[in-house]
Design a protein around this motif. Sequence first.
Motif, PDB file in Angstrom:
ATOM      1  N   ASN A 130     -17.556  77.609  25.186  1.00 58.18           N
ATOM      2  CA  ASN A 130     -17.645  76.221  25.650  1.00 58.18           C
ATOM      3  C   ASN A 130     -16.292  75.676  26.096  1.00 58.18           C
ATOM      4  N   TYR A 131     -15.197  76.224  25.568  1.00 55.40           N
ATOM      5  CA  TYR A 131     -13.873  75.742  25.943  1.00 55.40           C
ATOM      6  C   TYR A 131     -13.586  75.942  27.427  1.00 55.40           C
ATOM      7  N   LEU A 132     -14.221  76.931  28.029  1.00 56.93           N
ATOM      8  CA  LEU A 132     -13.939  77.240  29.428  1.00 56.93           C
ATOM      9  C   LEU A 132     -14.993  76.701  30.387  1.00 56.93           C
ATOM     10  N   TYR A 133     -16.007  76.005  29.911  1.00 57.16           N
ATOM     11  CA  TYR A 133     -17.003  75.403  30.809  1.00 57.16           C
ATOM     12  C   TYR A 133     -16.395  74.381  31.774  1.00 57.16           C
ATOM     13  N   PRO A 134     -15.412  73.579  31.351  1.00 54.82           N
ATOM     14  CA  PRO A 134     -14.839  72.611  32.293  1.00 54.82           C
ATOM     15  C   PRO A 134     -14.161  73.255  33.505  1.00 54.82           C
ATOM     16  N   VAL A 135     -13.809  74.514  33.404  1.00 57.13           N
ATOM     17  CA  VAL A 135     -13.181  75.204  34.532  1.00 57.13           C
ATOM     18  C   VAL A 135     -14.126  75.220  35.728  1.00 57.13           C
ATOM     19  N   ILE A 136     -15.402  75.432  35.465  1.00 55.19           N
ATOM     20  CA  ILE A 136     -16.402  75.498  36.543  1.00 55.19           C
ATOM     21  C   ILE A 136     -16.493  74.159  37.266  1.00 55.19           C
ATOM     22  N   THR A 137     -16.619  73.083  36.516  1.00 55.65           N
ATOM     23  CA  THR A 137     -16.755  71.776  37.157  1.00 55.65           C
ATOM     24  C   THR A 137     -15.448  71.336  37.814  1.00 55.65           C
ATOM     25  N   THR A 138     -14.318  71.765  37.273  1.00 51.90           N
ATOM     26  CA  THR A 138     -13.036  71.439  37.891  1.00 51.90           C
ATOM     27  C   THR A 138     -12.915  72.117  39.248  1.00 51.90           C
ATOM     28  N   ILE A 139     -13.344  73.366  39.335  1.00 54.64           N
ATOM     29  CA  ILE A 139     -13.316  74.082  40.613  1.00 54.64           C
ATOM     30  C   ILE A 139     -14.221  73.406  41.630  1.00 54.64           C
ATOM     31  N   VAL A 140     -15.408  73.021  41.197  1.00 49.46           N
ATOM     32  CA  VAL A 140     -16.377  72.406  42.114  1.00 49.46           C
ATOM     33  C   VAL A 140     -15.889  71.035  42.585  1.00 49.46           C
ATOM     34  N   LEU A 141     -15.253  70.276  41.705  1.00 49.95           N
ATOM     35  CA  LEU A 141     -14.828  68.919  42.054  1.00 49.95           C
ATOM     36  C   LEU A 141     -13.510  68.844  42.814  1.00 49.95           C
ATOM     37  N   TRP A 142     -12.686  69.884  42.768  1.00 47.10           N
ATOM     38  CA  TRP A 142     -11.375  69.807  43.408  1.00 47.10           C
ATOM     39  C   TRP A 142     -11.437  69.415  44.881  1.00 47.10           C
ATOM     40  N   PRO A 143     -12.272  70.051  45.717  1.00 45.05           N
ATOM     41  CA  PRO A 143     -12.263  69.647  47.138  1.00 45.05           C
ATOM     42  C   PRO A 143     -12.586  68.180  47.345  1.00 45.05           C
ATOM     43  N   TRP A 144     -13.520  67.638  46.575  1.00 48.41           N
ATOM     44  CA  TRP A 144     -13.911  66.239  46.733  1.00 48.41           C
ATOM     45  C   TRP A 144     -12.802  65.304  46.260  1.00 48.41           C
ATOM     46  N   VAL A 145     -12.208  65.622  45.136  1.00 45.11           N
ATOM     47  CA  VAL A 145     -11.110  64.798  44.621  1.00 45.11           C
ATOM     48  C   VAL A 145      -9.911  64.887  45.559  1.00 45.11           C
ATOM     49  N   PHE A 146      -9.638  66.080  46.071  1.00 42.82           N
ATOM     50  CA  PHE A 146      -8.532  66.262  47.012  1.00 42.82           C
ATOM     51  C   PHE A 146      -8.721  65.388  48.246  1.00 42.82           C
ATOM     52  N   LEU A 147      -9.909  65.428  48.828  1.00 43.42           N
ATOM     53  CA  LEU A 147     -10.162  64.634  50.032  1.00 43.42           C
ATOM     54  C   LEU A 147     -10.123  63.136  49.738  1.00 43.42           C
ATOM     55  N   LEU A 148     -10.655  62.726  48.596  1.00 48.71           N
ATOM     56  CA  LEU A 148     -10.637  61.306  48.233  1.00 48.71           C
ATOM     57  C   LEU A 148      -9.206  60.810  48.016  1.00 48.71           C
ATOM     58  N   LEU A 149      -8.422  61.547  47.264  1.00 50.11           N
ATOM     59  CA  LEU A 149      -7.053  61.113  46.992  1.00 50.11           C
ATOM     60  C   LEU A 149      -6.174  61.191  48.243  1.00 50.11           C
ATOM     61  N   ARG A 150      -6.442  62.148  49.108  1.00 46.43           N
ATOM     62  CA  ARG A 150      -5.686  62.198  50.363  1.00 46.43           C
ATOM     63  C   ARG A 150      -5.994  60.980  51.221  1.00 46.43           C
ATOM     64  N   ARG A 151      -7.265  60.580  51.231  1.00 45.14           N
ATOM     65  CA  ARG A 151      -7.639  59.368  51.986  1.00 45.14           C
ATOM     66  C   ARG A 151      -6.967  58.141  51.386  1.00 45.14           C
ATOM     67  N   VAL A 152      -6.936  58.050  50.073  1.00 44.78           N
ATOM     68  CA  VAL A 152      -6.267  56.928  49.402  1.00 44.78           C
ATOM     69  C   VAL A 152      -4.781  56.934  49.732  1.00 44.78           C
ATOM     70  N   ARG A 153      -4.150  58.108  49.665  1.00 48.23           N
ATOM     71  CA  ARG A 153      -2.716  58.207  49.955  1.00 48.23           C
ATOM     72  C   ARG A 153      -2.407  57.794  51.383  1.00 48.23           C
ATOM     73  N   ARG A 154      -3.236  58.215  52.324  1.00 45.75           N
ATOM     74  CA  ARG A 154      -2.997  57.850  53.712  1.00 45.75           C
ATOM     75  C   ARG A 154      -3.304  56.383  53.979  1.00 45.75           C
ATOM     76  N   HIS A 155      -4.342  55.850  53.338  1.00 51.82           N
ATOM     77  CA  HIS A 155      -4.706  54.444  53.549  1.00 51.82           C
ATOM     78  C   HIS A 155      -3.583  53.515  53.080  1.00 51.82           C
ATOM     79  N   PHE A 156      -3.026  53.807  51.902  1.00 46.10           N
ATOM     80  CA  PHE A 156      -1.972  52.953  51.343  1.00 46.10           C
ATOM     81  C   PHE A 156      -0.566  53.411  51.747  1.00 46.10           C
ATOM     82  N   ARG A 157      -0.508  54.445  52.579  1.00 42.98           N
ATOM     83  CA  ARG A 157       0.769  54.984  53.075  1.00 42.98           C
ATOM     84  C   ARG A 157       1.737  55.294  51.925  1.00 42.98           C
ATOM     85  N   ILE A 158       1.254  56.032  50.961  1.00 46.31           N
ATOM     86  CA  ILE A 158       2.075  56.408  49.810  1.00 46.31           C
ATOM     87  C   ILE A 158       2.901  57.636  50.185  1.00 46.31           C
ATOM     88  N   GLU A 159       4.194  57.472  50.118  1.00 48.71           N
ATOM     89  CA  GLU A 159       5.103  58.573  50.471  1.00 48.71           C
ATOM     90  C   GLU A 159       6.188  58.717  49.450  1.00 48.71           C
TER      91      GLU A 159
END
Length: 159
Positions: A130-159
């Motif tokens: 059970n300790y390694l079950y979160p690895v699966i959901t982390t892999i699946v969620l990374w692309p979505w979180v990456f795209l969401l945070l990139r949009r946030v970074r670009r919208h607020f011009r965080i550099e």
Amino acid sequence: MFSNNGFIIFLTLLIALMASITPMPLSVDAFRPDWVLIVLVYWCLALPNKINIFTAWVMGFILDVLLGSVLGVHACAMALSVYIVVVNFQKIRNFSVWQQALIIGVLSAQYHLVVFWLQRFLSDVVFLPNYLYPVITTIVLWPWVFLLLRRVRRHFRIE
């Protein structure tokens, strides 16, 4: 407005902390993704000069307090995982999002194994798959979180 003061970064990390402690049904709780790790890795890849190992250690320490674990366990594991990202951020940036997801999966597995190892050293904890079950959901969620945070970074011009 919030371009360089880090308020948006702080807000995303706060949301990740809240997602880490939000109650879930027991049948799904074993698959809770590593929200704080995902958000920290994104910001380390995007802004390695602002978000670093110290930030990861502080977030891990806060996670220790929120989860009621031995102080320093999550802090050490988080700092080690983020150290690997910070040292290799230029290489990781060049991979596709799906390749990055696999790298994040390895980092998540490493994070959980370090947490287990430290808890095993400090108390009597038995390893369960059970300790390694979160690895699966982390892999699946990374692309979505990456795209969401990139949009946030670009919208607020965080550099």
